[in-house]
Design an enzyme around this catalytic site. Structure first.
Site, mmCIF file in Angstrom:
data_model
loop_
_atom_site.group_PDB
_atom_site.id
_atom_site.type_symbol
_atom_site.label_atom_id
_atom_site.label_comp_id
_atom_site.label_asym_id
_atom_site.label_seq_id
_atom_site.Cartn_x
_atom_site.Cartn_y
_atom_site.Cartn_z
ATOM 1 N N LEU A 1 -74.263 27.813 -13.454
ATOM 2 C CA LEU A 1 -73.531 27.831 -12.181
ATOM 3 C C LEU A 1 -74.436 28.381 -11.073
ATOM 4 C CD1 LEU A 1 -70.068 29.195 -13.395
ATOM 5 C CD2 LEU A 1 -70.997 26.865 -13.440
ATOM 6 N N ARG B 1 -72.697 38.232 -0.343
ATOM 7 C CA ARG B 1 -73.005 39.669 -0.327
ATOM 8 C C ARG B 1 -74.513 39.953 -0.214
ATOM 9 N NH1 ARG B 1 -69.135 40.459 -5.494
ATOM 10 N NH2 ARG B 1 -69.523 38.208 -5.568
ATOM 11 N N LYS C 1 -78.543 32.884 -2.809
ATOM 12 C CA LYS C 1 -78.699 34.032 -3.715
ATOM 13 C C LYS C 1 -79.508 33.696 -4.959
ATOM 14 C CE LYS C 1 -75.155 35.343 -6.279
ATOM 15 N NZ LYS C 1 -73.907 36.041 -6.668
ATOM 16 N N GLN D 1 -71.166 20.219 -6.707
ATOM 17 C CA GLN D 1 -69.770 20.669 -6.647
ATOM 18 C C GLN D 1 -69.172 20.156 -5.333
ATOM 19 O OE1 GLN D 1 -69.304 24.864 -7.367
ATOM 20 N NE2 GLN D 1 -67.105 24.849 -6.912
ATOM 21 N N GLY E 1 -64.909 27.834 -6.465
ATOM 22 C CA GLY E 1 -64.652 28.635 -7.651
ATOM 23 C C GLY E 1 -65.448 28.187 -8.864
ATOM 24 N N GLY F 1 -65.287 41.035 -13.240
ATOM 25 C CA GLY F 1 -63.990 40.784 -13.845
ATOM 26 C C GLY F 1 -63.814 41.708 -15.048
ATOM 27 N N ASN G 1 -75.185 40.463 -7.186
ATOM 28 C CA ASN G 1 -74.397 40.037 -6.026
ATOM 29 C C ASN G 1 -74.964 40.539 -4.706
ATOM 30 O OD1 ASN G 1 -72.417 38.656 -7.602
ATOM 31 N ND2 ASN G 1 -71.555 40.644 -8.136
ATOM 32 N N ARG H 1 -109.518 35.726 -0.532
ATOM 33 C CA ARG H 1 -108.531 34.686 -0.242
ATOM 34 C C ARG H 1 -108.745 33.476 -1.150
ATOM 35 N NH1 ARG H 1 -109.739 34.123 5.802
ATOM 36 N NH2 ARG H 1 -108.370 32.318 5.561
HETATM 37 C C1 UD1 Z 1 -67.854 36.091 -11.859
HETATM 38 C C2 UD1 Z 1 -66.623 36.138 -12.764
HETATM 39 C C3 UD1 Z 1 -66.380 37.582 -13.167
HETATM 40 C C4 UD1 Z 1 -67.601 38.114 -13.884
HETATM 41 C C5 UD1 Z 1 -68.863 37.953 -13.042
HETATM 42 C C6 UD1 Z 1 -70.082 38.274 -13.892
HETATM 43 C C7 UD1 Z 1 -65.123 34.345 -12.064
HETATM 44 C C8 UD1 Z 1 -63.883 34.011 -11.324
HETATM 45 N N1 UD1 Z 1 -65.491 35.620 -12.055
HETATM 46 O O1 UD1 Z 1 -67.545 36.853 -10.703
HETATM 47 O O2 UD1 Z 1 -65.251 37.663 -14.036
HETATM 48 O O3 UD1 Z 1 -67.417 39.494 -14.196
HETATM 49 O O4 UD1 Z 1 -69.006 36.594 -12.572
HETATM 50 O O5 UD1 Z 1 -71.272 38.298 -13.157
HETATM 51 O O6 UD1 Z 1 -65.731 33.477 -12.658
HETATM 52 N N2 UD1 Z 1 -70.543 29.631 -8.406
HETATM 53 C C9 UD1 Z 1 -70.501 28.259 -8.346
HETATM 54 N N3 UD1 Z 1 -69.499 27.662 -7.644
HETATM 55 C C10 UD1 Z 1 -68.511 28.384 -7.016
HETATM 56 C C11 UD1 Z 1 -68.567 29.797 -7.097
HETATM 57 C C12 UD1 Z 1 -69.584 30.391 -7.810
HETATM 58 O O7 UD1 Z 1 -71.368 27.579 -8.889
HETATM 59 O O8 UD1 Z 1 -67.638 27.773 -6.395
HETATM 60 C C13 UD1 Z 1 -71.646 30.276 -9.131
HETATM 61 C C14 UD1 Z 1 -72.421 31.245 -8.287
HETATM 62 O O9 UD1 Z 1 -73.527 30.616 -7.666
HETATM 63 C C15 UD1 Z 1 -72.860 32.294 -9.305
HETATM 64 C C16 UD1 Z 1 -71.799 32.237 -10.371
HETATM 65 O O10 UD1 Z 1 -71.115 31.022 -10.182
HETATM 66 O O11 UD1 Z 1 -74.117 31.967 -9.852
HETATM 67 C C17 UD1 Z 1 -70.817 33.413 -10.280
HETATM 68 O O12 UD1 Z 1 -70.214 33.388 -9.007
HETATM 69 P P1 UD1 Z 1 -69.902 34.716 -8.208
HETATM 70 O O13 UD1 Z 1 -69.246 34.340 -6.945
HETATM 71 O O14 UD1 Z 1 -71.090 35.580 -8.153
HETATM 72 O O15 UD1 Z 1 -68.802 35.346 -9.174
HETATM 73 P P2 UD1 Z 1 -68.448 36.890 -9.357
HETATM 74 O O16 UD1 Z 1 -67.570 37.322 -8.255
HETATM 75 O O17 UD1 Z 1 -69.666 37.690 -9.608
HETATM 76 CA CA CA Z 2 -71.777 37.263 -9.557
#
Ligand code: UD1
Ligand code: CA
Length: 476
Positions: free
Chosen positions: A11, A18, A25, A78, A83, A146, A234, A339
């Site tokens: 993902l 953040r 990120k 996506q 999410g 989570g 994050n 260099r």
């Molecule tokens: C997520 C988990 C949380 C867990 C944490 C661990 C969910 C709802 N929550 O939270 O339970 O403790 O990771 O690190 O899954 N991403 C996508 N598409 C999206 C949103 C996110 O590809 O629409 C990817 C982000 O780029 C990232 C990963 O998913 O690499 C996690 O997303 P992030 O927003 O960091 O989730 P957390 O709030 O950390």
């Molecule tokens: Ca995360």
């Protein structure tokens, strides 16, 4: 790992708000590699029938950063449903329709997981025929993650995000690492039922866990022994913490391989650098990109090497070098700036306050003090006198300087390129060399010195200099 087919979904579509960064990120680096690069390196090592990376935010930039190093990865876009659940759904839809193996979901922002942990997770999942197996960890500070909510008998019931948690739930210190194995069919079925009904209005992947439980499907969990390996990045504070953990791992690896590292806290070594036994690394040294260092070399203190190759028993101190080759038993520094394209031969020397670029310096040749050597080919046994400079740029083009074997230049020689000094030639101090010098010749370009006697007393009467001159004349 045996049996079922495996698909890995990484993902990487989120923005990473953040971080407060222009850079997505997952492209922020630690150990010389983007966060998601570490995840893909581990995924590649584990091996899978399919590796998919879900992208959206700055997708072109993310894809460009990864395609070359990870040619097996397939990028999946996506859509605008947000999410982690939606991210996994679009990736699953891109798998062959008849894929019924296991799906390992990894987060692009969880970079420190090791391949053994993942292999154990997949093996454990298969051994108990779970519908889903998640990786958890007990953290002293679980904020932001989570939380894993278990039944009274210890089985995992659901995951609750920080933003949706009650005070009691938030007090749980077991966290969801964001790493899971699912059976493909079960995952497809449950994802179709996930809604955006939560504090963030997102399709949470984590909702699948409670849906599986509600459908009476078996959910398993592995608790990670090494909690640091589950760190999710994050913000920039966590980025630095993870960078430190990774660096500690890398330094310890090389120490076990026979490298002396005097001060691990101020020694930074990238993931793809390589150090031979009996290398010594002194404090405050950065060994970056694919730098290789041969046996017995001494590096540092206060040295940065980017993509360099250092030969056996070379000594490199207080130096900044990029894409340079330093020969065996050569010495570099202190305060040298090498260099790209610098190639220093065996037993050669680049000394204090010397800058080099695109310069081949032959075996045993020395550039000891205060020089600039750019776009030059220097033979063997050459000595460039203090402050010898190549004037390689005429405001329009860069030109080459060729200095053949055994040439010695006088202090403050300026070599105006294009120019060639034949074998064994010499130059006088301060020479400005604009024409080729034949082998064995001495080149002089400074006019004979003229002394005008009495000039100071006549033209600077009453100054300290004039008085001193007068006194010294009387004393004679
Ligand atoms: C997520 C988990 C949380 C867990 C944490 C661990 C969910 C709802 N929550 O939270 O339970 O403790 O990771 O690190 O899954 N991403 C996508 N598409 C999206 C949103 C996110 O590809 O629409 C990817 C982000 O780029 C990232 C990963 O998913 O690499 C996690 O997303 P992030 O927003 O960091 O989730 P957390 O709030 O950390
Ligand atoms: Ca995360």
């Amino acid at each position: 790992m045996t049996g079922n087919k495996l698909a890995i979904i990484v993902l990487a579509a989120g923005q990473g708000t953040r971080m407060r960064s222009r850079l997505p990120k997952v492209l922020h680096p630690i150990g010389g590699r983007p966060l998601v690069g570490h995840v893909l390196t581990t995924a590649t090592r584990l091996g899978a029938d399919h590796i998919e990376v879900v992208v959206r935010h700055e997708r072109d930039q993310v894809v460009a950063a990864l395609t070359e190093d990870y040619p097996d990865a397939v990028f999946v876009d996506q859509d605008d449903v947000p999410g982690t659940g939606r991210a996994v759904q679009v990736a699953i839809d891109r798998l062959p329709e008849d894929f019924d193996g296991d799906v390992l979901v990894l987060s692009g922002d969880v970079p420190l997981l090791e391949v053994d942990t993942l292999r154990a997770l997949v093996d454990g999942h298969r051994a108990v025929s779970a519908a889903a197996t998640l990786l958890t960890a007990h953290l002293d500070d679980p904020r932001g993650y989570g939380r894993v909510i278990r039944d009274s008998d210890g089985t995992v019931q659901r995951i609750v995000e920080q933003k949706d948690a009650t005070d009691d739930e938030a007090a749980v210190t077991e966290i969801n690492a964001g790493v899971y194995v699912f059976r493909a069919g079960e995952l497809r079925t449950q994802l179709a039922r996930v809604t955006q009904d939560n504090a963030q209005g997102e399709m949470y992947l984590t909702t699948v866990i409670e849906l599986l439980r509600a459908a009476d499907r078996p959910v398993a969990a592995e608790v990670a022994a090494d909690t640091a390996s589950t760190f999710g990045i994050n913000d920039r504070i966590q980025l630095a913490e993870a960078g430190r953990v990774l660096n500690d791992r890398i330094v310890r690896h090389w120490q076990r391989e026979g490298v002396t590292v005097i001060d691990p806290a101020t020694t930074w070594i990238d993931d793809d650098a390589s150090l031979a036994p009996d290398v010594t690394v002194l404090p405050n040294t950065h060994i970056l990109r694919a730098t290789t260092i041969a046996e017995g070399a001494i590096i540092g203190p206060d040295t940065t090497l980017v993509g360099c190759e250092v030969g056996e028993d070379a000594i490199v101190r207080r130096t900044d070098a990029s894409f340079a080759v330093i020969g065996a038993e050569a010495t570099v520094g202190p305060f040298s700036f090498l260099r790209p394209g610098t190639v220093l031969g065996a037993r050669g020397k680049i000394g204090a306050y010397v800058e080099t670029k695109n310069a081949e310096i032959g075996e045993g040749s020395k550039v000891p003090h205060l020089s600039y050597v750019g776009d030059a080919t220097i033979g063997r046994g050459v000595n460039l006198g203090a402050s010898t400079i190549t004037a390689n740029y005429d405001d329009v083009n860069k030109h080459r300087t060729v200095v053949e074997d055994e040439v010695h230049t006088g202090s403050h020689t300026t070599l105006v390129a294009p120019v060639r000094l034949g074998a064994g030639a010499k130059t006088g101090a301060g020479a400005v060399v604009r024409k080729d010098v034949p082998a064995g010749s001495l080149a002089m370009s400074v006019a004979p010195q003229r002394n005008i006697e009495g000039w100071v007393e006549k033209n600077r009467a009453g100054t300290g200099a004039a008085d001193a001159a007068a006194r010294s004349r009387v004393a004679e």
